[in-house]
Design an enzyme around this catalytic site. Sequence first.
Site, PDB file in Angstrom:
ATOM      1  N   SER A  56       3.402 -14.388 -32.983  1.00  0.00           N
ATOM      2  CA  SER A  56       4.067 -15.242 -31.985  1.00  0.00           C
ATOM      3  C   SER A  56       3.749 -14.754 -30.571  1.00  0.00           C
ATOM      4  CB  SER A  56       5.583 -15.181 -32.197  1.00  0.00           C
ATOM      5  OG  SER A  56       6.037 -13.885 -31.819  1.00  0.00           O
ATOM      6  N   ASP A  93       1.239 -18.321 -34.129  1.00  0.00           N
ATOM      7  CA  ASP A  93       2.498 -19.062 -34.248  1.00  0.00           C
ATOM      8  C   ASP A  93       2.900 -19.591 -32.862  1.00  0.00           C
ATOM      9  OD1 ASP A  93       4.830 -19.949 -35.547  1.00  0.00           O
ATOM     10  OD2 ASP A  93       5.903 -18.062 -35.224  1.00  0.00           O
ATOM     11  N   GLY A 190      16.042 -18.690 -35.354  1.00  0.00           N
ATOM     12  CA  GLY A 190      17.066 -17.691 -35.085  1.00  0.00           C
ATOM     13  C   GLY A 190      18.106 -17.577 -36.191  1.00  0.00           C
TER      14      GLY A 190
END
Length: 327
Positions: A56, A93, A190
Amino acid sequence: MVNYKDLGLVNTRKMFKAAHEGKFAIPAYNFNNMEQLQAIILGCAESDSPVIIQVSKGARSYANQTLLRYMAEGAVAMVREMGAKIPITLHLDHGDSFELAKSCIDTGFSSVMIDGSHLSYEDNIALTRKVVEFAHDHDVTVEGELGVLAGIEDEVQSEHSHYTNPDEVEDFVSRTGVDSLAISIGTSHGAHKFKLKPGENPPPLRFDILEEIEKRIPLFPIVLHGASSVVPEYVDMINQYGGKLENAVGIPEDQLRRAAGSAVCKINIDSDGRLAMTAKIREAFMKSPGEFDPRKYLGPAREALKNLIIHKNRNVLGSAGHGHELV
Ligand code: G3H
Ligand code: 13P
Ligand code: ZN
């Protein structure tokens, strides 16, 4: 320019075809450090699962993109040395620009996501199309996104979700040429995916939207982001050992299992791994306050993550046992 094939990595094409036919999903796990990568690779080798390891924006700024890509090369070498036969994809990502996607492809990534979901529909198509053209010249596969997940998309905060509009998917897929499509049907990033009242269950995923999408683009690989279950065992451990995680709730595993049996070919999981590691580190700190060797707390954290991954592959995504078929 490094070709991912020379590093022993694969793109997602064959994996997604097998996932579709076998009614399972390929796991996509995020990594930022050595312990996470070891746990992912060892867990997937032990459960004989194909795997997508993904990087990410947060991971790139924490650990450095180049270092992470060399770690992926090391992971392939480790798997070979172990005699395990599992395919590994190195994936960007939530890529947010053409330049970033290109730099990943140039240095050996075998798959990229270009996330234009926050852009207007036409701008999303234009950016995604540009990335696809470059990526396909190098046989790299591309994931696009339509619809917005609530929560945090890397550094892009989104207060509300916008479910994917099935009327747009056919046009988006044909005009961009993407190889897979991330959609929004009720998942979010999350550890706080829903605000629930005491005793209330999370609302089910919007399988009606997924079914509509499948009708418009039959057999097309669909991706689910934000698919952590926020495993209660680890949330409780974190709170027991001095943490403070309130109202942490995720996607029930049976919903993910159902999704994996549909057109959903890739399921992204990051938060569950973070929770497992944090729980074991907190436990080690509380139980052994005199310990100061990082291996003594990172080791148990790595073991917990490995076991979590084996569980997900075997019991949730159904990818266990399919690794060797794809090598
Ligand atoms: O999609 C979000 C992933 O969990 C990665 O998040 O940018 O904090 O590494 P990160
Ligand atoms: P979670 O936060 O639910 O683990 O989602 C991770 C993800 O979608 C990474 O792209
Ligand atoms: Zn995501």
